[in-house]
Write a protein that holds these residues in place. Structure first.
Motif, mmCIF file in Angstrom:
data_model
loop_
_atom_site.group_PDB
_atom_site.id
_atom_site.type_symbol
_atom_site.label_atom_id
_atom_site.label_comp_id
_atom_site.label_asym_id
_atom_site.label_seq_id
_atom_site.Cartn_x
_atom_site.Cartn_y
_atom_site.Cartn_z
ATOM 1 N N ASP A 282 1.146 6.801 -6.735
ATOM 2 C CA ASP A 282 -0.205 7.130 -7.208
ATOM 3 C C ASP A 282 -0.681 6.113 -8.238
ATOM 4 O O ASP A 282 -1.176 6.457 -9.314
ATOM 5 N N ARG B 69 0.686 4.090 -2.920
ATOM 6 C CA ARG B 69 0.343 5.483 -2.619
ATOM 7 C C ARG B 69 1.424 6.454 -3.100
ATOM 8 O O ARG B 69 1.120 7.502 -3.668
ATOM 9 N N GLN C 250 0.827 -1.203 0.000
ATOM 10 C CA GLN C 250 0.000 0.000 0.000
ATOM 11 C C GLN C 250 0.863 1.256 0.000
ATOM 12 O O GLN C 250 0.552 2.236 -0.676
ATOM 13 N N SER D 187 -9.174 4.788 4.970
ATOM 14 C CA SER D 187 -7.782 5.032 4.620
ATOM 15 C C SER D 187 -7.458 6.520 4.662
ATOM 16 O O SER D 187 -6.380 6.933 5.115
ATOM 17 N N ARG E 250 -6.305 -0.284 -4.992
ATOM 18 C CA ARG E 250 -6.524 -0.246 -3.555
ATOM 19 C C ARG E 250 -6.154 -1.612 -2.984
ATOM 20 O O ARG E 250 -6.081 -2.602 -3.717
#
Length: 258
Positions: free
Chosen positions: A231, A228, A224, A255, A235
């Protein structure tokens, strides 16, 4: 059955909704669940770094707290494996309390499928998903088949996820490859860990998956972070959240709160 829920420390601290979803899922299957409030870490971080003297009292405390239950269920393959496969060096071979705990501690999907006989979960998750199988779940608990052993094994997590209405499980190219987290490995061998994690994430993204699902939040936490920071269009969700009826929108909201 009088079942105890063991919540790994990283889930307790960072992903509490995974623990709540696990409780809801078990109760929806008619399980009487207890949560021993004195529970602590299983000792895996210390054991993995070679600090046996520090892990031993934690293991003894764990057995003291949990050995009185019919079964212990944990939403983590790695913590379950620590108890089942690595506690032996801390106890005598004829320690009845330890042997009872060792033989009756189960990973969440393993408990649902093998102990309760659950083959499907009522619910809907209308998304394209892909499944990450953690190393401990595969190599130590044998929750699914792995490429180094040509032995057919039912994938317990996939069985339950595929039973949901609307879900589409996307194929990935390397189904049993490590994500590179490995606890302290991600700290001591950061560059290698990141490279392995990116390989895993790109495999899942390339499949067209919207959501990566796994039974170990530690693996998902690692990936994760990579998702992130770059980008990437994906999910992650723990299988307990999916099976307990959490929507992708709810997951995004939780989140964002973190």
């Amino acid at each position: 059955m009088n079942v105890a829920l063991f919540v790994p420390c990283y889930i307790d601290q960072f992903f509490p909704d995974v623990a709540i979803a696990t409780l809801e899922l078990l109760e929806s299957q008619g399980v009487n669940v207890s949560f021993p409030e004195m529970q602590t870490c299983c000792g895996q971080p210390m054991a993995n770094t070679g600090c046996t003297a520090d892990a031993a009292p934690v293991a003894r405390k764990f057995v003291e707290i949990f050995s009185g239950y019919d079964a212990v269920v944990c939403p983590s393959g790695s913590c379950t494996s620590m108890i089942r496969n690595h506690y032996g060096e801390y106890f005598a071979a004829d320690d009845d309390r330890f042997m009872h705990l060792r033989d009756n501690t189960f990973e969440l999907c393993e408990f649902l499928v093998d102990q309760l006989g659950v083959r499907s979960i009522a619910g809907r998750f209308a998304h394209r998903v892909s499944i990450h199988s953690s190393c401990h779940g595969l190599r130590e608990l044998r929750l699914a088949g792995s490429s180094e052993q040509m032995i057919p094994r039912e994938n317990k997590l996939r069985l339950l996820v595929e039973s949901l209405d609307g879900v589409e499980v996307m194929p990935i190219t390397r189904q049993d490859e490590c994500c590179g987290f490995g606890g302290t490995f991600a700290v001591t061998e950061r560059e290698t860990s990141v490279a392995m994690g990116l390989d895993r994430v790109q495999d899942h993204v390339g499949s067209g998956s919207e959501v990566m699902i796994a039974g170990d939040m530690s693996c998902l936490m690692h990936m994760q972070g990579l998702i992130r920071r770059r980008d990437m269009p994906m999910r992650v969700m723990h299988v307990a959240e999916v099976l307990a009826g959490r929507t992708l929108q709810q997951k995004k909201a939780v989140s964002a709160g973190y």
